[in-house]
Motif scaffolding. Structure first.
Motif, PDB file in Angstrom:
ATOM      1  N   ASN A 101       0.837  -1.190   0.000  1.00  9.70           N
ATOM      2  CA  ASN A 101       0.000   0.000   0.000  1.00  9.70           C
ATOM      3  C   ASN A 101       0.882   1.254   0.000  1.00  9.70           C
ATOM      4  OD1 ASN A 101      -2.569   1.133   0.035  1.00  9.70           O
ATOM      5  ND2 ASN A 101      -2.669   1.184   2.287  1.00  9.70           N
ATOM      6  N   PHE A 135      -0.164  -5.884   1.195  1.00  8.31           N
ATOM      7  CA  PHE A 135      -1.537  -6.334   1.024  1.00  8.31           C
ATOM      8  C   PHE A 135      -1.617  -7.818   1.359  1.00  8.31           C
ATOM      9  CE2 PHE A 135      -1.639  -2.763  -2.102  1.00  8.31           C
ATOM     10  CZ  PHE A 135      -2.714  -2.075  -1.580  1.00  8.31           C
ATOM     11  N   TRP A 186      -6.303   6.563  -5.157  1.00 10.28           N
ATOM     12  CA  TRP A 186      -6.052   5.232  -4.592  1.00 10.28           C
ATOM     13  C   TRP A 186      -7.189   4.259  -4.902  1.00 10.28           C
ATOM     14  CZ3 TRP A 186      -8.451   2.254  -0.838  1.00 10.28           C
ATOM     15  CH2 TRP A 186      -7.683   1.235  -0.265  1.00 10.28           C
ATOM     16  N   THR A 234      -8.629  -0.564  -7.663  1.00  4.09           N
ATOM     17  CA  THR A 234      -9.663  -1.532  -7.287  1.00  4.09           C
ATOM     18  C   THR A 234     -10.895  -1.395  -8.177  1.00  4.09           C
ATOM     19  OG1 THR A 234      -8.876  -1.545  -5.006  1.00  4.09           O
ATOM     20  CG2 THR A 234     -11.121  -2.315  -5.373  1.00  4.09           C
ATOM     21  N   THR A 279     -12.984   8.975  -5.481  1.00  3.18           N
ATOM     22  CA  THR A 279     -12.841   9.410  -4.090  1.00  3.18           C
ATOM     23  C   THR A 279     -11.355   9.473  -3.766  1.00  3.18           C
ATOM     24  OG1 THR A 279     -13.278   8.844  -1.782  1.00  3.18           O
ATOM     25  CG2 THR A 279     -13.180   7.021  -3.323  1.00  3.18           C
ATOM     26  N   TRP A 338      -8.412  10.952  -0.504  1.00  2.38           N
ATOM     27  CA  TRP A 338      -8.175  11.635   0.764  1.00  2.38           C
ATOM     28  C   TRP A 338      -6.708  12.017   0.808  1.00  2.38           C
ATOM     29  CZ3 TRP A 338      -7.052   6.597   0.275  1.00  2.38           C
ATOM     30  CH2 TRP A 338      -5.919   6.116   0.933  1.00  2.38           C
ATOM     31  N   ASP A 358      -3.917  13.161   4.145  1.00  4.40           N
ATOM     32  CA  ASP A 358      -3.671  13.558   5.535  1.00  4.40           C
ATOM     33  C   ASP A 358      -2.457  14.472   5.574  1.00  4.40           C
ATOM     34  OD1 ASP A 358      -5.778  12.106   6.616  1.00  4.40           O
ATOM     35  OD2 ASP A 358      -4.584  10.280   6.804  1.00  4.40           O
ATOM     36  N   ARG A 366      -7.432  16.358   7.642  1.00  9.45           N
ATOM     37  CA  ARG A 366      -7.668  15.440   6.522  1.00  9.45           C
ATOM     38  C   ARG A 366      -8.469  16.145   5.441  1.00  9.45           C
ATOM     39  NH1 ARG A 366      -9.767   9.777   8.232  1.00  9.45           N
ATOM     40  NH2 ARG A 366      -7.514   9.551   8.521  1.00  9.45           N
ATOM     41  N   GLN A 394     -10.952  15.087   2.390  1.00 11.26           N
ATOM     42  CA  GLN A 394     -11.725  13.926   1.926  1.00 11.26           C
ATOM     43  C   GLN A 394     -12.596  14.384   0.771  1.00 11.26           C
ATOM     44  OE1 GLN A 394     -11.998  10.454   3.117  1.00 11.26           O
ATOM     45  NE2 GLN A 394     -12.825  10.489   1.048  1.00 11.26           N
ATOM     46  N   PHE A 409     -15.249  13.350  -2.563  1.00  9.82           N
ATOM     47  CA  PHE A 409     -16.097  12.433  -3.327  1.00  9.82           C
ATOM     48  C   PHE A 409     -16.507  13.142  -4.608  1.00  9.82           C
ATOM     49  CE2 PHE A 409     -16.684  11.042   1.054  1.00  9.82           C
ATOM     50  CZ  PHE A 409     -16.499   9.665   0.944  1.00  9.82           C
ATOM     51  N   GLN A 462     -11.816  14.508  11.477  1.00 14.08           N
ATOM     52  CA  GLN A 462     -12.472  13.300  10.972  1.00 14.08           C
ATOM     53  C   GLN A 462     -13.973  13.514  10.799  1.00 14.08           C
ATOM     54  OE1 GLN A 462     -14.562  11.106  12.732  1.00 14.08           O
ATOM     55  NE2 GLN A 462     -14.563   9.422  11.241  1.00 14.08           N
ATOM     56  N   MET A 516     -16.286  12.927   7.381  1.00 15.27           N
ATOM     57  CA  MET A 516     -17.518  12.144   7.286  1.00 15.27           C
ATOM     58  C   MET A 516     -18.676  13.015   6.791  1.00 15.27           C
ATOM     59  SD  MET A 516     -16.710   9.095   7.770  1.00 15.27           S
ATOM     60  CE  MET A 516     -18.273   8.222   7.940  1.00 15.27           C
ATOM     61  N   ALA A 570     -19.171  12.649   3.250  1.00 14.16           N
ATOM     62  CA  ALA A 570     -19.794  11.374   2.880  1.00 14.16           C
ATOM     63  C   ALA A 570     -21.311  11.480   2.806  1.00 14.16           C
ATOM     64  CB  ALA A 570     -19.391  10.298   3.886  1.00 14.16           C
ATOM     65  N   ARG A 575     -22.402  11.613  -0.664  1.00 11.46           N
ATOM     66  CA  ARG A 575     -21.986  10.530  -1.553  1.00 11.46           C
ATOM     67  C   ARG A 575     -23.176   9.942  -2.316  1.00 11.46           C
ATOM     68  NH1 ARG A 575     -21.344   5.068  -0.992  1.00 11.46           N
ATOM     69  NH2 ARG A 575     -19.667   4.143  -2.196  1.00 11.46           N
TER      70      ARG A 575
END
Lengths: 396, 62
Positions: free
Chosen positions: A42, A62, A295, A299, A322, A324, A326, A331, A333, A335, A375, A379, A382, A385
Motif C-alpha cells: 500500500n 496487502f 487510490w 480496485t 474518491t 483523501w 492527511d 484530513r 476527503q 467524493f 475526521q 464524514m 460522505a 456521496r
C-alpha cells in the motif's frame, strides 16, 4: 476464453486484477509480472506514516485473497515489449510469454525535473527505498528541505517533515496556491494558511530552473535567480505513465494507455488496462478519457476490467472517484470530481478557518464535495456521496 | 465468517461504512464499530469493505 492471463504490473492494480479475475470465474492460469522486488504493498503511507517512522514497511503489505493463492508472481522482472498481434510479452532477460488475456497495470513513475545540477540529495517518493532514503535525510540535525511541487505528495511530505521536527521546510510551485489545480482557490488558500501556521514556508508563482552544488545538491535555483539553500530536495511534480513497453502496437499512448469505456485497449477484447496507467472515459461525467491517480481507481478498474476480460457484458465504466489526503492533523476527503466544478465553488458547511465542506458544481449540478478538517468533517463529505452517485451523467 | 479490524491501523476513514453499512458504522465520536461475526449473506459487501479500506486494516477470515 481459456489458457493464461498475464498481468503486467504487480502493484495494487495487478493484485486486484488477479483477485477479481478469480472472483469473475476465471479458472485458467494467471501470471503477474512486476519489476519491483516486493509483493504488492500500500503506497499512501510512504509519504506519511513510513516517512514519519510510525509505520514499518512490513505493515504495508496487502494480504492477497485466498482465491488468488495460485497466482504465479514473477517479481523483479520487467516486461520490455508487448507484441499484441502475436499475444506475447517479452521480459528483460529475453524470455517471451504468450497470453490469452493481458492486463496492463504498469502504473506510473515520478516525473523528474530536467534541470541542470547534481542528482545526489534529490528525492522522489514512490517506493519503500525512496521513503527510507528521504527519511534518512529528514532526520539529520539542522537539515534544510526544499519540496518542489505543492500537490498531494509535496504537501504531505512537507507536513511530515515538519512533524519530524525539520525546522526549514520550503515548498516551491509555479502556481499561486497549494493544490489549486485539483481543489481550486478556496481550499488552496485554506491549505496555505494551515501549512504556514505549522511552519511550512511557501514560495509560490516560482519555477525551478536548476540545482546548485558539485556532487550533491546545496541549493535550488528559481527562475528569477533566487537560490534557496537546500540539503535535501523532494521532487513532487507529477508522474509519468509506464507505457514504453506497449510502443509499436499502434496504441494511443499520449498520456497512459487510452481505453474505451469498458477499459479495453486498442479495440482488442483480450487486452484491458487498470489503475493509473489507464486513460479511460468515465460515463458518469463528460466522456473525456483521463488518467486518474486516486487510490480507489486500481480496485474500481480491476473489478470492471476483470469481468470484461472474462466475457461479461457490462454498462460503461462509471466509478465515483474518491480521494483523501492527511496533512498535519487535518484530513482532506473528496467524493466525486471537484476538478470538473472549479468554476462554481460553494461552501456547503462550516468556514475556511475551521472545518469546512466545499461543493463543486457544473451547470448548477453538484459534481464533487471536499471536506477539510477533522475526521467529523471528512464524514460530513460522505453525506453527499449518495446524491453524487444518483445524479444523471454530465454531458460534454 | 469472521471480521477482524486492526484498530491500531484504523484511522476512521469510513470507507467500509459505505461498502458494508450492515457491518460497519461510526459511533457518535466518529470511531469505527463493527459486527465481528456477520451473516454469510453479507460476504460480498464485507470483501468490498476490506478492499476499500485505505489502511488495509480489515481482515475477513473463513
Amino acid at each position: 476464453m481459456t489458457g493464461r492471463i498475464v498481468v503486467v504490473g504487480a502493484s495494487m492494480g495487478g493484485l486486484r486484477a488477479a483477485e477479481q479475475l478469480r472472483a469473475a470465474g476465471w479458472t485458467g492460469a494467471i501470471t503477474v509480472i512486476g519489476d519491483e522486488p516486493h509483493m504488492p504493498y500500500n503506497r499512501p503511507p510512504l509519504s506519511k506514516g513510513v516517512l514519519a517512522g510510525k509505520a514499518p514497511f512490513e505493515s504495508l503489505a496487502f494480504t492477497p485473497k485466498a482465491a488468488a493463492a495460485d497466482v504465479e508472481w514473477r517479481l523483479g522482472a520487467k516486461v520490455v515489449e508487448a507484441r499484441l498481434a502475436e499475444r506475447t510479452v517479452e521480459l528483460d532477460g529475453g524470455e517471451a510469454l504468450s497470453y490469452d488475456g493481458l492486463v496492463v497495470a504498469t502504473g506510473t513513475r515520478p516525473r523528474r525535473l530536467a534541470c541542470p545540477g547534481p542528482l545526489t540529495g534529490r528525492h522522489t517518493v514512490r517506493t519503500p527505498a525512496d521513503a527510507q532514503g528521504l527519511r534518512d535525510e529528514l532526520t539529520r540535525p539542522g537539515v534544510r528541505v526544499v519540496v518542489v511541487g505543492a500537490g498531494f505528495i509535496g504537501c504531505e511530505v512537507a507536513a511530515t517533515a515538519v512533524g519530524l521536527g525539520v525546522r526549514e521546510v520550503t515548498v516551491v510551485d509555479p502556481l499561486p496556491l497549494p493544490m489549486v489545480g485539483p481543489l481550486g482557490e478556496l481550499l488552496g488558500r485554506a491549505l496555505l494558511k494551515r501549512h504556514e501556521e505549522r511552519g511550512v514556508r511557501f514560495v509560490l508563482g516560482a519555477g525551478v530552473t536548476g540545482f546548485e552544488g558539485d556532487e550533491r545538491v546545496t541549493g535550488v535555483v528559481l527562475g528569477d535567480g533566487t537560490v534557496l539553500p537546500a540539503d535535501a530536495v523532494v521532487e513532487s511534480v507529477g508522474s509519468v505513465a509506464n507505457v514504453e513497453w506497449l510502443e509499436g502496437n499502434g496504441l494511443d499512448l499520449a498520456d497512459g494507455v487510452l481505453t474505451d469505456g469498458q477499459l479495453r485497449v486498442g479495440g482488442r477484447p483480450e487486452v484491458v488496462a487498470v489503475g493509473d496507467v489507464a486513460r479511460f472515459p468515465n460515463a458518469r461525467y463528460d466522456g473525456v478519457p483521463r488518467r486518474v491517480e486516486h487510490w480507489s481507481i486500481p480496485t474500481d478498474t480491476a473489478k470492471h476490467a476483470a469481468k470484461v476480460l472474462t466475457g461479461a457484458a457490462l454498462p460503461p465504466f462509471a466509478p465515483l472517484p474518491t480521494f483523501w489526503s492527511d496533512q498535519h492533523e487535518f484530513r482532506l476527503q473528496s467524493f466525486g470530481a471537484p476538478v470538473l466544478g472549479l468554476g462554481d465553488v460553494r461552501v456547503l458547511d462550516g468556514d475556511a478557518e475551521g472545518d469546512v465542506l466545499v461543493g463543486y458544481h457544473s451547470g448548477g449540478q453538484l459534481v464533487g464535495v471536499v471536506a477539510l478538517g477533522g475526521q467529523a468533517a471528512a464524514m460530513g463529505a460522505a453525506r453527499y456521496r449518495a446524491q453524487l452517485l444518483k445524479q444523471p451523467a454530465l454531458t460534454a | 465468517m469472521k471480521v477482524v479490524v486492526d484498530m491500531n491501523k484504523c484511522q476512521d476513514h469510513g470507507q467500509c461504512v459505505f461498502a458494508a453499512p450492515d457491518v460497519f458504522s461510526m459511533d457518535d465520536d466518529g470511531h469505527l464499530v463493527y459486527v465481528s461475526g456477520p451473516d454469510e449473506a453479507l460476504r460480498d459487501e464485507v470483501e468490498e469493505a476490506a478492499d476499500v479500506c485505505p489502511l488495509q486494516a480489515i481482515r475477513v477470515e473463513d
